[in-house]
Design a protein around this motif. Structure first.
Motif, PDB file in Angstrom:
ATOM      1  N   ALA A 117       0.829  -1.212   0.000  1.00 19.93           N
ATOM      2  CA  ALA A 117       0.000   0.000   0.000  1.00 19.93           C
ATOM      3  C   ALA A 117       0.862   1.259   0.000  1.00 19.93           C
ATOM      4  O   ALA A 117       0.564   2.237  -0.708  1.00 19.93           O
ATOM      5  CB  ALA A 117      -0.938  -0.008   1.202  1.00 19.93           C
ATOM      6  N   GLU A 118       1.937   1.256   0.774  1.00 19.89           N
ATOM      7  CA  GLU A 118       2.845   2.406   0.805  1.00 19.89           C
ATOM      8  C   GLU A 118       3.519   2.602  -0.550  1.00 19.89           C
ATOM      9  O   GLU A 118       3.694   3.719  -1.012  1.00 19.89           O
ATOM     10  CB  GLU A 118       3.909   2.221   1.893  1.00 19.89           C
ATOM     11  N   LEU A 161      -1.770  -7.379  -4.243  1.00 24.34           N
ATOM     12  CA  LEU A 161      -1.393  -6.139  -4.931  1.00 24.34           C
ATOM     13  C   LEU A 161      -2.644  -5.367  -5.381  1.00 24.34           C
ATOM     14  O   LEU A 161      -2.689  -4.138  -5.283  1.00 24.34           O
ATOM     15  CB  LEU A 161      -0.482  -6.450  -6.117  1.00 24.34           C
ATOM     16  N   ARG A 162      -3.661  -6.069  -5.849  1.00 26.49           N
ATOM     17  CA  ARG A 162      -4.920  -5.429  -6.240  1.00 26.49           C
ATOM     18  C   ARG A 162      -5.545  -4.715  -5.035  1.00 26.49           C
ATOM     19  O   ARG A 162      -6.009  -3.580  -5.150  1.00 26.49           O
ATOM     20  CB  ARG A 162      -5.876  -6.481  -6.810  1.00 26.49           C
ATOM     21  N   ALA A 163      -5.526  -5.364  -3.879  1.00 27.12           N
ATOM     22  CA  ALA A 163      -6.086  -4.767  -2.657  1.00 27.12           C
ATOM     23  C   ALA A 163      -5.311  -3.512  -2.246  1.00 27.12           C
ATOM     24  O   ALA A 163      -5.882  -2.603  -1.630  1.00 27.12           O
ATOM     25  CB  ALA A 163      -6.069  -5.787  -1.518  1.00 27.12           C
ATOM     26  N   ALA A 164      -4.037  -3.433  -2.613  1.00 25.90           N
ATOM     27  CA  ALA A 164      -3.208  -2.259  -2.296  1.00 25.90           C
ATOM     28  C   ALA A 164      -3.437  -1.120  -3.289  1.00 25.90           C
ATOM     29  O   ALA A 164      -2.909  -0.025  -3.094  1.00 25.90           O
ATOM     30  CB  ALA A 164      -1.734  -2.653  -2.277  1.00 25.90           C
ATOM     31  N   GLY A 165      -4.181  -1.399  -4.376  1.00 24.82           N
ATOM     32  CA  GLY A 165      -4.502  -0.349  -5.336  1.00 24.82           C
ATOM     33  C   GLY A 165      -3.880  -0.502  -6.705  1.00 24.82           C
ATOM     34  O   GLY A 165      -4.049   0.359  -7.564  1.00 24.82           O
ATOM     35  N   PHE A 180       7.439 -10.015 -10.214  1.00 24.92           N
ATOM     36  CA  PHE A 180       6.113  -9.387 -10.276  1.00 24.92           C
ATOM     37  C   PHE A 180       6.241  -7.989 -10.845  1.00 24.92           C
ATOM     38  O   PHE A 180       7.298  -7.347 -10.745  1.00 24.92           O
ATOM     39  CB  PHE A 180       5.451  -9.363  -8.902  1.00 24.92           C
ATOM     40  N   ARG A 181       5.145  -7.544 -11.429  1.00 28.04           N
ATOM     41  CA  ARG A 181       5.035  -6.192 -11.962  1.00 28.04           C
ATOM     42  C   ARG A 181       3.600  -5.750 -11.744  1.00 28.04           C
ATOM     43  O   ARG A 181       2.669  -6.541 -11.902  1.00 28.04           O
ATOM     44  CB  ARG A 181       5.333  -6.151 -13.451  1.00 28.04           C
ATOM     45  N   ALA A 182       3.433  -4.500 -11.408  1.00 24.80           N
ATOM     46  CA  ALA A 182       2.096  -3.947 -11.217  1.00 24.80           C
ATOM     47  C   ALA A 182       2.181  -2.452 -11.493  1.00 24.80           C
ATOM     48  O   ALA A 182       3.250  -1.855 -11.424  1.00 24.80           O
ATOM     49  CB  ALA A 182       1.611  -4.210  -9.792  1.00 24.80           C
ATOM     50  N   ARG A 183       1.044  -1.862 -11.784  1.00 30.87           N
ATOM     51  CA  ARG A 183       1.018  -0.447 -12.138  1.00 30.87           C
ATOM     52  C   ARG A 183       0.002   0.285 -11.263  1.00 30.87           C
ATOM     53  O   ARG A 183      -1.033  -0.241 -10.922  1.00 30.87           O
ATOM     54  CB  ARG A 183       0.623  -0.298 -13.615  1.00 30.87           C
ATOM     55  N   LYS A 184       0.355   1.525 -10.904  1.00 31.30           N
ATOM     56  CA  LYS A 184      -0.588   2.387 -10.191  1.00 31.30           C
ATOM     57  C   LYS A 184      -1.490   3.030 -11.244  1.00 31.30           C
ATOM     58  O   LYS A 184      -0.985   3.598 -12.211  1.00 31.30           O
ATOM     59  CB  LYS A 184       0.135   3.457  -9.380  1.00 31.30           C
ATOM     60  N   PRO A 185      -2.801   2.933 -11.080  1.00 32.39           N
ATOM     61  CA  PRO A 185      -3.707   3.527 -12.082  1.00 32.39           C
ATOM     62  C   PRO A 185      -3.528   5.044 -12.191  1.00 32.39           C
ATOM     63  O   PRO A 185      -3.084   5.696 -11.287  1.00 32.39           O
ATOM     64  CB  PRO A 185      -5.096   3.180 -11.598  1.00 32.39           C
TER      65      PRO A 185
END
Length: 185
Positions: A117-118, A161-165, A180-185
């Motif tokens: 989340a941070e 990760l989805r729960a973190a945004g 892993f890879r993820a993006r902030k909307p």
């Protein structure tokens, strides 16, 4: 970290593995942007590679002695002594955040989720969170005797990760590791 772990992570062979395999595999096709944050660099093997990949690098290290050593070792890097689950940084500050083989050192799943989340909070919209961590094996358990070891399950990581945004989440398992890879909307 225990003594075995310290010896491995400060070795030339670990540095070579980071440079030749871990970072290239983890960050293949990832644009880190101009301003990147690394969480939990430990002995700095990953920092040594990242510093040449981005114009501006900030690192956050929880261990005071390691933070001091990293500050002396990397004069062009902003070194912050702090906790990845409680980042002392402003919102929307970075194009990317990375972490390598450190999530299992975060002492609980709840603290790991706070770190996620941070990370999302300090990323700019469209920013990427990328990293890798280890999967359980006998060797991994031995190296972590009397050490913090809270292994992240790559199967549950997308939901966390989805729960973190985060969105656009990819988790790629490999022998002994996952990225892993993820993006902030």
């Amino acid at each position: 970290m225990n003594m075995i772990h310290r010896r491995i992570c400060s070795s030339d062979s670990w540095g070579r593995a980071v440079r030749e395999y871990m970072i290239p595999w983890t960050l293949r096709d990832v644009d880190l942007g101009a301003d990147s944050l690394e969480i939990g660099p430990g002995f700095g093997a990953t920092t040594r590679v990242l510093v040449g990949m981005v114009p501006k690098l900030t690192i956050v290290e929880v261990d005071p002695a390691s933070a001091r050593r990293l500050d002396a070792q990397f004069p062009d890097v902003t070194v912050i002594e702090g906790d990845g689950a409680h980042l002392p940084l402003p919102d929307n500050a970075f194009d990317s955040v990375t972490c390598f083989t450190m999530l299992h050192h975060v002492p609980s799943p709840a603290e790991q989720d706070r770190l996620f989340a941070e990370t999302c909070r300090v990323l700019r919209p469209g920013g990427v969170f990328a990293g890798m961590d280890s999967r359980v094996s006998l060797r991994f358990r031995v190296v972590h005797l009397f050490d913090t070891m809270v292994v992240v399950d790559p199967k549950t990581l997308p939901d966390r990760l989805r729960a973190a945004g985060f969105t656009d989440i990819e988790v790629t398992p490999a022998v002994g590791r996952f990225r892993f890879r993820a993006r902030k909307p």
